[in-house]
Write an enzyme that holds these catalytic residues in place. Sequence first.
Site, PDB file in Angstrom:
ATOM      1  N   ASP A 203       0.867  -1.185   0.000  1.00  0.00           N
ATOM      2  CA  ASP A 203       0.000   0.000   0.000  1.00  0.00           C
ATOM      3  C   ASP A 203       0.900   1.229   0.000  1.00  0.00           C
ATOM      4  OD1 ASP A 203      -2.278   1.797   0.463  1.00  0.00           O
ATOM      5  OD2 ASP A 203      -3.350   0.011   1.118  1.00  0.00           O
ATOM      6  N   HIS A 226       2.323   2.054  -3.120  1.00  0.00           N
ATOM      7  CA  HIS A 226       1.415   3.001  -3.762  1.00  0.00           C
ATOM      8  C   HIS A 226       1.929   4.430  -3.706  1.00  0.00           C
ATOM      9  CE1 HIS A 226      -2.276   0.102  -3.237  1.00  0.00           C
ATOM     10  NE2 HIS A 226      -1.270  -0.427  -3.920  1.00  0.00           N
TER      11      HIS A 226
END
Length: 380
Positions: A203, A226
Amino acid sequence: MATFNVLDYGAVSGGHIDNALAFLDAWNATCSSEAENSTLIIPRRRFLVNPTTFNGPCKAQSINFVILGRLLAPKSPEAWKDLDPGQWLAFHGVNGLKVAGPGTINGRGKRWWNQSCRYHPKLEGCTSRAPTALKVLSCKKSCLRDIHFINSSQAHVLIEGCDGIKIENLMIEAPGNSPNTDGIHIQSSQNVIINNTIIGSGDDCISIGDHISNIAISYIKCGPGHGISIGSLGKSGNVVHVENIHVSKVTLQGTTNGARIKTWQVGRGSVRGVRFEDFFLESVKNPIIIDQNYCEVRGACEELPTGVHISDVSFKNFYGTSSTNIAINLNCSHSVPCTGIFLKSVYLRSAIVGQNVTSSCRNAYGIASGLVRPSPCIQF
């Protein structure tokens, strides 16, 4: 200086016997010591530790929590029965806390990932929450440094309700396909410094939540993951307050995003005074992205009269490659446009030889100076 070793309080190494009570006994002795500086030592061995919170306030002005060995989370989610499933290790209400390595905190998150609702929505009994490896809650003038984090069940480090936190020289590792394994998340805090840290996760490498001010992030290596994200913000229609964020000297490799701000349409309030600069990007899907139109059904959001005002945001010295056609994506609200967007010295090209990249802008106002490629589409 008073020193306390967990072995003297009954801790057993080897990684098979829970040491939570021994660690707490050692912590209580450290925290209640009359010495000005008090140190708890975890020696160079393996220790299994069940979910534990180390509470303050402490008598000592400075508390050193020294991790020389390896801390292991329980393998099975059953260890969290009747406990908060979102927490493994936590410090709460401790001022002058120094958590230092060079040891390892291993979340052993695979069993949690295998029952994640995000990746296994049809699994009976799937879980949407999983333990954060380390939470620093309501602490002041504290630091976290020289620690290796591995495979947290969910986020690796959470800073919440804190003032004056320094994080440096961390190594954070989790597979790129592990669910919600953010590297560092900051929430409801101010005066936070993060530098010299390497993060690879499933993430955001670093994510910035709501009620945040005065954050300085620098010398970060990110990938997989991310990218560096502010948000998402305003999901519940709340008033957002984020200001004075400076992110610089970041290297991203193969990430989903580079520098990102994302807000929900139903939110209110503001994000302002944000500087992203000196980014080097290699094959990043969304090198520069602002999305003010987050909603439950992505790509099918109806225009709403509300929105979080994003203003005074700069992207400076961005170099590298985009793995998608749109390298600059400024998707702002019709009702509450982005204002004061500044692009300077941006040179992004396609990661695919022979292809070009473009910009996409909607309701974004600002200026561009110096070389900006692809050509900027912001309105002046």
